[in-house]
Scaffold this motif. Structure first.
Motif: not given
Length: 726
Positions: A217-222, A232-241, A255-257
């Motif tokens: 899934y993809s998420r942003f930092p809290e 603004t929505n930045e630092n979108h990253a893919i995680y595995f749960h 991720a591409q910080p």
């Protein structure tokens, strides 16, 4: 999976009774409106030598955080509600709309293992319910009923995805219309909800691993509480749960910080071996593609498409031979194959066509391609070498969707809908080419009583533009009638035939519906989109104005009977054309619109929209944006038509400050003119997840408003006639 894809003076104005005038019905009743006080602050910024005033910037503040904004919203709603309560046909619209919403509707089923998953709404349920069948003809079994999640029905089931074997379902919970998601998991056999919980997911798909052990899934930092709905929505990253573990243990996959503005979404290939990562910065379908071999621990990332210049949609693969839909060297899209083990020249499977390729899938050993021909759907089938096999017969002028599947199974499902029919869900077998009905809704009218036709008109520069017209067959078309003109015109999104109970209510009451396929959309491929964005955005407004002029010239309506509606980018459209041609329209409905074109990129998802709008901090783009920005182009003492602005307090896609500032400027510009009101929904967002009862209330208010000012003579018998249910 398709990628997922703002010193003080107070103003208190008394509006004199608005009489029956050129833009109003002779039956319009007199009224007196006192707008709430709205402070004007001395905010002026010089941009590229232009002094830009922004007196209502304080209305950008979050209504949940700023008591001043909250009080203003309460006061504006009170004024609007008093006005709407005295509209003569409000109850009639509400009653008929409830009838037209009251039909059984299904989503296209999704097969996983031996189970079939789909949503169903029995008619007036606030939220659709997720069901499962064990086998195609198995007994329907309820899995998730979001109607039990909240008292007001504003907590919705968002994205959902069964595991490959159908054992689990991961699903998103959407609270009050926000784009944020909480992902939960249930056992499809027992219906038991597991303890798993994933937060701060947004603009994400749910992609299960082949072994069903978990999902990507993809998420942003809290965000902080104060910035949850505005930052603004930045630092979108893919995680595995992994199922059964806390989110704190979720593995960062991609991720591409160093490039925080990129969006990153993953898709697992049909064979489960690869994770395809799509990365892009804006709303354009232009992707960098990265491949991750899921069979290799700590596998190296392979960039198989390095430049974000084209659209790429994965269709299926045979080992390392991948099939894609792409607009590379094909503005109207084509099908190609790529060997990801030895990247070289693409192999063309199906060439670009005069029709626009809207979507494609591989089901069994067949390519199923959905085309748009003058904004109408047609479906063609091919084998995997690109040999044309035939077409899938459709019921008429309309829109087809669905056909998801993979290369291991010939079974798929699709839906077909048109303006006068929500249509049916069909099962299709790619081996036999046969379709059969899976679900057919019962509706509260006879579709044969309504005419759907397509016309063409020339825009200001001579461009030929299509438009759909819908009306009752017994309507007297020898004289002008109240007409609602709808448009969008942006982000490569085509405006296709679709059933909307609100539109059918308008038509049923005796109005004409016109839906214009203006530039900026995707009806004719990339060129049509390019002709309506960035420096070409004025073409969109010219097209829409020309659509209105065509309707008047052809005797369909008059400027005293023509209303306009648009939402989101379409709300911008309505705001801009009303500013440019206030004489052309009798009433306007700008909904959740982008109204401040100089600050849209400062809030939530607004930064993505630069692909269509440009960058406000670049001089050439600034001058284009400033020239049409609805908020900045409202002029004093101009006779703007009656306008009902609609937005919602939890809209974190187009933040409500856009609409707040726009209506404040309207009320200040011509305080003694036509009513300029705003309706602000609570616990609602940009539109998705909105409860059925809130939709009915909102659209009844909107359409009663334009009916009043277009002189619509609502039939005395507004409820369903005996024997009309189809």
């Amino acid at each position: 999976m398709r990628r997922v894809l703002l010193c003080l003076t107070a103003l208190s104005v008394a509006v004199s009774p608005f009489a029956v005038a050129a833009q109003q019905s002779s039956s319009a009743s007199a009224a007196r409106i006192t707008y709430p006080p709205t402070a004007r602050e001395n905010v002026v910024e010089t941009q590229f030598g232009v002094a830009v005033a922004d007196p209502y910037r304080w209305l950008e503040n979050d209504v949940r955080q700023d008591p001043r904004v909250r009080d203003w919203v309460t006061a504006q709603n009170a004024v609007t509600n008093r006005f709407l309560a005295q509209l003569p046909h409000r109850d009639a619209f509400r009653a008929r709309m409830r009838e037209l919403y009251d039909y059984e509707r299904f989503s296209v089923p999704q097969k996983a293992g031996s189970r079939y998953f789909y949503t169903r709404n029995d008619g007036l349920q606030n939220q659709s319910v997720l069901y499962v069948r064990d086998g195609l003809n198995g007994q329907q079994r309820l899995l998730i009923d979001p109607n039990t999640w909240s008292q007001d029905g504003a907590t919705a089931l968002a994205e959902w995805e069964p595991s490959k074997d159908g054992h689990y379902v991961a699903y998103g919970v959407q609270e009050g219309g926000t784009d944020w998601r909480v992902i939960r998991v249930l056992d499809a056999a027992t219906g038991r909800v597991l303890d798993d919980e994933v937060r701060w997911a947004k603009f994400t798909g749910i992609e299960w691993a082949k072994d069903n052990s978990g999902f990507f899934y993809s998420r942003f930092p809290e965000p902080t509480a104060a910035q949850q709905f505005q930052s603004t929505n930045e630092n979108h990253a893919i995680y595995f749960h992994r199922i059964g573990t806390p989110q704190a243990e979720d593995r960062l996959v991609f991720a591409q910080p160093d490039r925080p503005r990129l969006s990153n979404n993953g898709e697992v290939t049909d064979d489960g071996r690869w994770l395809i990562v799509y990365s892009n910065e804006g709303t354009d379908a232009r992707y960098e593609i990265t491949l991750i071999d899921l069979t290799q621990p700590n596998a190296q990332l392979r960039r198989i498409v390095a430049a974000a210049e084209n659209d790429w949609t994965y269709l299926g693969n045979q080992g390392t031979r991948f099939y894609w839909q792409t607009n590379k060297d094909a503005p109207r899209q084509r099908i190609v194959a790529m060997d990801v083990a030895n990247l070289g020249a693409l192999t063309e499977i199906v060439a670009e066509d005069a029709a626009t390729l809207q979507g494609a899938s591989i089901v069994g050993d067949r390519l199923i391609l959905r085309y748009l021909a003058d904004a109408k759907s047609e479906v063609r089938t091919f084998d995997l070498t690109g040999r044309r096999l035939g077409t899938i017969a459709l019921p008429g002028i309309g829109q087809v969707s669905g056909f998801s599947g993979d290369m291991s199974d010939s079974e798929t499902f699709y839906s077909f809908a048109s303006f006068n029919s929500p249509g049916a869900i069909y099962r299709y077998d790619s081996r036999t080419g046969q379709s059969s009905v899976f679900a057919q809704p019962e509706i509260a009218f006879d579709p044969a009583r309504y005419e759907v036709r397509q016309v063409f008109f020339n825009s200001k520069d001579g461009t030929r533009v299509p438009m759909f017209l819908v009306h009752r067959r017994d309507l007297d078309t020898s004289r002008p009638q109240p007409t609602l003109l709808y448009g969008y015109g942006g982000f490569n999104a085509p405006e296709l035939p679709r059933y909307q109970p609100k539109w059918m209510t308008w038509v049923d009451m005796g109005g004409v519906l016109a839906v214009a396929n203006i530039r900026g959309g995707g009806e004719y491929g990339q060129a049509w989109h390019d002709a309506g964005r960035l420096a070409n955005k004025q073409n969109v407004f010219d097209d829409f104005i020309s659509a209105g002029e065509h309707l008047i010239r052809e005797g369909v309506t008059t400027n005293r009977q023509l209303a306009v509606e648009g939402r989101s980018n379409g709300g911008l459209l309505v705001g801009a054309v009303v500013n440019q041609r206030p004489d052309l329209f009798a009433a306007a409905l700008p909904t959740v619109g982008v109204m401040d074109m100089l600050r849209f990129d400062r809030f939530t998802a607004g930064r993505y929209w630069v692909d269509d709008y440009g960058y406000p901090n670049r001089e050439a783009d600034f001058r284009t944006l400033y020239a049409y920005s609805p908020y900045h182009n409202i002029r004093p003492n101009v006779s703007y038509p009656p306008i009902l602005v609609t937005t919602a307090d939890t809209d974190d896609r187009v933040v409500p400050g856009h609409s707040f500032k726009y209506v404040a400027a309207l009320q200040h510009a011509n305080p003694n003119g036509n009513p300029h009101l705003i309706r602000i929904e609570t616990r609602a967002g940009h539109g998705s997840g909105k409860p059925t009862d809130k939709q009915i209330e909102e659209y009844s208010d909107m359409y009663a408003f334009i009916a009043h000012f277009t002189g619509m003579a609502v039939p005395a018998a507004t409820t369903r006639r005996a024997g009309e249910r189809g």
